[in-house]
Design a protein around this motif. Structure first.
Motif, PDB file in Angstrom:
ATOM      1  N   VAL A 196      51.789  44.668  45.104  1.00  0.00           N
ATOM      2  CA  VAL A 196      50.990  45.358  44.125  1.00  0.00           C
ATOM      3  C   VAL A 196      49.451  45.380  44.449  1.00  0.00           C
ATOM      4  N   ILE A 197      49.082  44.332  45.066  1.00  0.00           N
ATOM      5  CA  ILE A 197      47.674  44.347  45.626  1.00  0.00           C
ATOM      6  C   ILE A 197      47.605  45.240  46.915  1.00  0.00           C
ATOM      7  N   CYS A 241      40.756  49.767  55.151  1.00  0.00           N
ATOM      8  CA  CYS A 241      41.640  48.713  54.637  1.00  0.00           C
ATOM      9  C   CYS A 241      40.859  47.199  55.056  1.00  0.00           C
ATOM     10  N   SER A 242      40.603  47.039  56.137  1.00  0.00           N
ATOM     11  CA  SER A 242      39.662  45.868  56.510  1.00  0.00           C
ATOM     12  C   SER A 242      38.735  45.673  55.759  1.00  0.00           C
ATOM     13  N   ASN A 243      37.955  46.629  55.478  1.00  0.00           N
ATOM     14  CA  ASN A 243      36.724  46.275  54.446  1.00  0.00           C
ATOM     15  C   ASN A 243      37.184  46.108  53.148  1.00  0.00           C
ATOM     16  N   ILE A 244      38.140  46.789  52.615  1.00  0.00           N
ATOM     17  CA  ILE A 244      38.705  46.585  51.152  1.00  0.00           C
ATOM     18  C   ILE A 244      39.437  45.189  50.908  1.00  0.00           C
ATOM     19  N   ILE A 245      39.925  44.583  52.055  1.00  0.00           N
ATOM     20  CA  ILE A 245      40.530  43.555  51.906  1.00  0.00           C
ATOM     21  C   ILE A 245      39.447  42.252  51.378  1.00  0.00           C
ATOM     22  N   GLU A 246      38.342  42.697  51.933  1.00  0.00           N
ATOM     23  CA  GLU A 246      37.227  41.700  51.626  1.00  0.00           C
ATOM     24  C   GLU A 246      36.736  41.839  50.278  1.00  0.00           C
ATOM     25  N   GLU A 247      36.943  42.773  49.595  1.00  0.00           N
ATOM     26  CA  GLU A 247      36.385  43.107  48.484  1.00  0.00           C
ATOM     27  C   GLU A 247      36.784  42.069  47.351  1.00  0.00           C
ATOM     28  N   ILE A 250      44.473  47.672  47.731  1.00  0.00           N
ATOM     29  CA  ILE A 250      44.068  47.990  49.117  1.00  0.00           C
ATOM     30  C   ILE A 250      44.255  49.398  49.428  1.00  0.00           C
ATOM     31  N   ARG A 251      45.522  49.591  49.589  1.00  0.00           N
ATOM     32  CA  ARG A 251      45.904  51.246  50.250  1.00  0.00           C
ATOM     33  C   ARG A 251      45.139  52.247  49.146  1.00  0.00           C
ATOM     34  N   LYS A 252      45.353  52.118  48.119  1.00  0.00           N
ATOM     35  CA  LYS A 252      44.693  53.309  47.293  1.00  0.00           C
ATOM     36  C   LYS A 252      43.249  53.455  47.437  1.00  0.00           C
ATOM     37  N   ASN A 253      42.654  52.379  47.426  1.00  0.00           N
ATOM     38  CA  ASN A 253      41.194  52.678  47.700  1.00  0.00           C
ATOM     39  C   ASN A 253      40.666  53.059  49.150  1.00  0.00           C
ATOM     40  N   SER A 259      31.394  37.319  40.969  1.00  0.00           N
ATOM     41  CA  SER A 259      30.913  38.738  41.179  1.00  0.00           C
ATOM     42  C   SER A 259      31.536  39.522  40.105  1.00  0.00           C
ATOM     43  N   ALA A 260      31.303  39.343  38.903  1.00  0.00           N
ATOM     44  CA  ALA A 260      31.730  40.335  37.868  1.00  0.00           C
ATOM     45  C   ALA A 260      31.666  41.510  37.883  1.00  0.00           C
ATOM     46  N   GLN A 261      30.648  42.061  38.750  1.00  0.00           N
ATOM     47  CA  GLN A 261      30.362  43.651  38.998  1.00  0.00           C
ATOM     48  C   GLN A 261      31.208  44.302  39.748  1.00  0.00           C
ATOM     49  N   GLN A 262      31.785  43.487  40.543  1.00  0.00           N
ATOM     50  CA  GLN A 262      32.589  43.854  41.711  1.00  0.00           C
ATOM     51  C   GLN A 262      34.045  43.542  41.661  1.00  0.00           C
ATOM     52  N   SER A 263      34.389  43.045  40.673  1.00  0.00           N
ATOM     53  CA  SER A 263      35.627  42.377  40.371  1.00  0.00           C
ATOM     54  C   SER A 263      36.780  43.292  39.947  1.00  0.00           C
ATOM     55  N   LEU A 264      36.418  44.517  39.459  1.00  0.00           N
ATOM     56  CA  LEU A 264      37.413  45.469  38.965  1.00  0.00           C
ATOM     57  C   LEU A 264      37.644  46.579  39.928  1.00  0.00           C
ATOM     58  N   ASN A 265      38.939  46.904  40.165  1.00  0.00           N
ATOM     59  CA  ASN A 265      39.416  47.862  41.014  1.00  0.00           C
ATOM     60  C   ASN A 265      38.804  49.092  40.791  1.00  0.00           C
ATOM     61  N   PRO A 266      38.006  49.684  41.614  1.00  0.00           N
ATOM     62  CA  PRO A 266      37.090  51.113  41.196  1.00  0.00           C
ATOM     63  C   PRO A 266      38.080  52.148  40.887  1.00  0.00           C
ATOM     64  N   THR A 267      39.330  52.148  41.443  1.00  0.00           N
ATOM     65  CA  THR A 267      40.091  53.291  41.490  1.00  0.00           C
ATOM     66  C   THR A 267      41.111  53.421  40.284  1.00  0.00           C
ATOM     67  N   ILE A 268      41.379  52.313  39.345  1.00  0.00           N
ATOM     68  CA  ILE A 268      42.146  52.487  38.216  1.00  0.00           C
ATOM     69  C   ILE A 268      41.471  52.046  36.968  1.00  0.00           C
ATOM     70  N   LYS A 269      42.245  52.233  35.933  1.00  0.00           N
ATOM     71  CA  LYS A 269      41.277  52.364  34.519  1.00  0.00           C
ATOM     72  C   LYS A 269      41.568  50.935  34.363  1.00  0.00           C
ATOM     73  N   ILE A 270      40.555  50.365  33.165  1.00  0.00           N
ATOM     74  CA  ILE A 270      40.626  49.132  32.476  1.00  0.00           C
ATOM     75  C   ILE A 270      41.902  48.772  32.337  1.00  0.00           C
ATOM     76  N   ILE A 271      42.607  49.518  31.432  1.00  0.00           N
ATOM     77  CA  ILE A 271      44.145  49.376  30.776  1.00  0.00           C
ATOM     78  C   ILE A 271      44.901  49.009  32.084  1.00  0.00           C
ATOM     79  N   ASP A 272      44.832  49.486  33.125  1.00  0.00           N
ATOM     80  CA  ASP A 272      45.717  49.128  34.368  1.00  0.00           C
ATOM     81  C   ASP A 272      45.582  47.789  34.734  1.00  0.00           C
TER      82      ASP A 272
END
Ligand SMILES: Nc1ncnc2c1ncn2[C@@H]1O[C@H](COP(=O)(O)OP(=O)(O)O)[C@@H](O)[C@H]1O
Ligand code: SF4
Ligand SMILES: [Mg+2]
Lengths: 319, 328
Positions: free
Chosen positions: B239-240, B218-224, B245-248, A98-111
């Motif tokens: 860190v995770i 959080c429960s939803n995001i853990i599954e992401e 998890i928490r930030k999102n 799932s490449a499209q959802q594998s990056l954390n949406p709230t941090i930048k790529i560099i992070d």
């Protein structure tokens, strides 16, 4: 060539309310150093399960029943979490499906680079930035731009490249990619394939990738592993297997490929449907659809028979 | 920018509509808004009620024969220039009452929200990350029970235990009458002591609702997939947990903080009445029981404006802090 990774009789299941899904049922294969291996099969045939079981990255509702995965003389399945973390990503990297959802949406790529490197080493920040810029350029993206973007600002192809860049941070020996070209348009697919070819040379990588597109496998791989219902039914040098398939399932596949499409999702060449992995057929899992089915096929699971020293088929016809 | 302008126009229209509703609801209540004032004038000055009523009408600027539409326009005009009307019961402008009461209300609800948010999100995340364990069951059950209890029941309970039984809490006021307000430790301590009852009664339900929201997120995001990929890359659990998890999970909640504070302006009423705490809610209660229509309209308008603007700020805030929304 030397075998770098050897998988023997790997069995993994998913535990669900209705029972167990036998998605990886006694899989055996060897991967030689510096080669490209393709694992092909229809969707839900167990391709992802095989590579996730190998790397111990299966989801929590799964269980590895038996088998071994030998890397550098050690069985990965017996390593402690700590030892495994040292190997995973620094020596064996895995880019999930799932490449499209594998990056954390709230941090930048560099992070993502910072987090990944901090998890394994204590490099200085400027070293990390330099490495990230280098890798992003290597996957043919503009580092100044991409590194300071958020994931949603990138296209699908860009995200896939970012994941590949992340996977190369520690110069891994083995890079495993799950469907690196699916969900991308044809042109982007071609770019990614070309990129993987170049990277393989540049980094001396051993590549293992999963695809449901035979043309992608033909284009990129040296060796092919055909998966049907949780089993590898046939394996061998890609060219030989596609030219002269031995297993009735592979034969059905190859014969039904028309020049228009090689995507297994769209081919309806073999009558019938793949079996449920919750309650698969006894004996050979392909028997309900096989034109050559024999009495013993229903009772006994076929062993792997060698056609020649490179080719193997799991079918009673080749006893 | 264009988006903000558009939203501002919407906010304007919404405020206008809400104020209109407030005005007509209060107008439709039976009785003369100056009646209370007139009675007391008649008593103190020893004049006829009719005469007193006339004087009272003059004081509050109310003419019973004035067509309702003119009254309505006057009301809107006044609100627009920041004049919230006249309180017949307290015999002073509503602005003065707001000036006295609003700081106390804001003091309590901002502290309560800060505590409720912090405790709620921390426990909610913990609960989600320990899914299926005793801790999770305990937190989730406790929070659900708290949420099911009406706020005033909880307030009465706290008042009864804290003030009546244990005599730990004062029975009313924002500080002891004998103290001179100032910025010295004793006074600040007394302030907190007096605010404690409303504070607990307000922050506990807040903790429960923020907690349950955080647990769900959080429960939803853990599954992401991005959490899974972070694990594959070997990131540490801490860190995770924090960054992935928490930030999102918390970003959408941070944005609703403003809206929470807006709604609490009104929702806090009963708690203040029960604790006899001199905030907006307390005066709201007084206005209702004294049939002080002027005060009622003024406070109602204040709350309505507060809620509408809080909603607006929430949206802006959300767009600013969450990169996913910023793009749209
Ligand atoms: N987490 C899971 N829980 C239960 N069943 C699963 C899970 N993941 C995959 N499966 C099932 O296992 C089978 C193989 O899935 P997968 O390995 O993802 O196939 P592929 O990668 O070839 O598409 C499918 O039937 C799928 O429904
Ligand atoms: S083992 Fe039997 S059923 Fe299975 S593929 Fe071979 S011939 Fe067909
Ligand atoms: Mg898959």
């Amino acid at each position: 060539m030397e075998v770098i990774l050897s998988v023997n009789n790997l069995k993994a299941v998913y535990l669900v309310r209705e029972g167990t899904i036998k998605a990886c049922d006694g899989v055996c294969f060897d991967v030689e150093e510096n080669t490209v291996s393709a694992i092909v099969g229809e969707s839900a045939s167990g391709k992802s399960t095989i590579i996730e079981a190998m790397t111990l990255t299966l989801p929590p509702n799964s269980k590895i029943l038996e088998g071994e995965v030998i890397y550098k003389g050690k069985n990965l399945l017996n390593l402690s979490e700590h030892e495994l973390r040292k190997i995973r990503w620094s020596e064996i990297a895995l880019v999930p499906q799932s490449a499209q959802q594998s990056l954390n949406p709230t941090i930048k790529i560099i992070d993502h680079f910072f987090d990944t490197i901090y998890a394994h080493n204590n490099w200085k920040n400027n070293e990390i930035i330099k490495k990230a810029e280098e890798l992003i350029s290597l996957v043919r993206l503009d580092p100044k731009n991409i590194l300071y973007s958020f994931p949603h600002q990138l296209s699908g192809g860009m995200k896939q490249r970012v994941l590949i860049a992340l996977s190369l941070i520690f110069n891994p020996k083995i890079l495993i990619l799950d469907e690196p070209t699916s969900a991308l348009d044809v042109l982007t697919q071609a770019h990614i394939i070309q990129l993987l070819k170049n990277l393989k040379k540049e980094f001396n990588l051993t590549l293992i990738f999963v695809t449901h597109d035979i043309a992608v496998a033909a284009e990129l791989s040296d060796k092919i592993f055909v998966v049907y219902a949780g089993n590898i039914v046939e394996s061998g040098p890609t060219r030989e297997v596609l030219k002269d398939p031995k297993h009735p399932y592979t034969q059905g596949l190859v014969n039904s490929i028309m020049s228009l499409t090689s995507d297994l999702e769209k081919i309806k060449g073999i009558p019938g449907d793949p079996p449920s992995l919750l309650d698969p057929p006894s004996g050979c899992r392909f028997y309900p659809r096989c034109p050559h089915v024999m009495e013993e096929c229903k009772r006994e699971k076929p062993k792997n028979y060698f056609i020649n020293e490179n080719r193997r088929v799991a079918c009673h016809l080749y006893k | 920018m264009k988006y903000i302008l558009n939203r501002l126009i919407q906010v304007f229209i919404m405020t206008f509509l809400a104020l209109t509703v407030v005005f007509f609801i209060v107008q439709s209540m039976p009785g003369d808004p100056a009646f209370g004032l007139a009675v007391s004038i008649a008593q103190t000055r020893n004049m006829s009620l009719e005469k007193a009523l006339e004087i009272a009408h003059n004081i509050i600027g109310y003419n019973p024969k004035e067509p309702i539409i003119l009254k309505y326009i006057k009301f809107l005009k006044n609100i627009f220039v920041g004049n919230f009307g006249y309180s017949t019961y307290f015999k002073t402008s509503v602005n003065e009452i707001i000036g006295k009461a609003l700081p106390w209300t804001l003091f309590v609800i901002s502290l309560a929200t800060a505590f409720g948010f912090f405790a709620g999100t921390t426990l909610g995340a913990l609960s989600a990350q320990k899914r299926g364990t005793f801790i999770d069951t305990f937190i989730a059950t406790l929070f659900s029970i708290i949420q099911a209890i009406p706020a005033f029941v909880l307030a009465v309970f706290i008042l009864f235990i804290g003030a009546v039984r244990l005599r730990l809490l004062p029975l009313g006021g924002a500080y002891p009458v004998e103290m001179t307000p100032g910025f010295y430790p004793g006074f600040i301590l007394a302030l907190i002591h007096h605010a404690l009852g409303p504070l607990i009664a307000t922050s506990i339900p807040q903790m429960a609702s923020w907690g349950l929201a955080m647990r769900g997120n959080c429960s939803n995001i853990i599954e992401e997939d991005f959490v899974r990929f972070a694990k594959i890359r070997g990131l540490s659990d801490s860190v995770i947990s924090q960054k992935y998890i928490r930030k999102n999970a918390i970003l959408p909640l941070v944005a609703s903080l403003a809206i929470g504070i807006g709604y609490m302006l009104g929702g806090h009423t009963l708690v203040e009445v029960i604790f006899n705490y001199p905030g907006i809610g307390y005066y709201f209660g007084q206005a209702i029981s004294a049939r002080d229509f002027g005060l009622l309209t003024g406070l109602f308008s204040l709350i309505v404006i507060g809620v509408v603007f809080a909603t607006f700020i929430t949206e802006l805030l959300y767009a600013i802090i969450d990169p996913r929304v910023k793009a749209q």
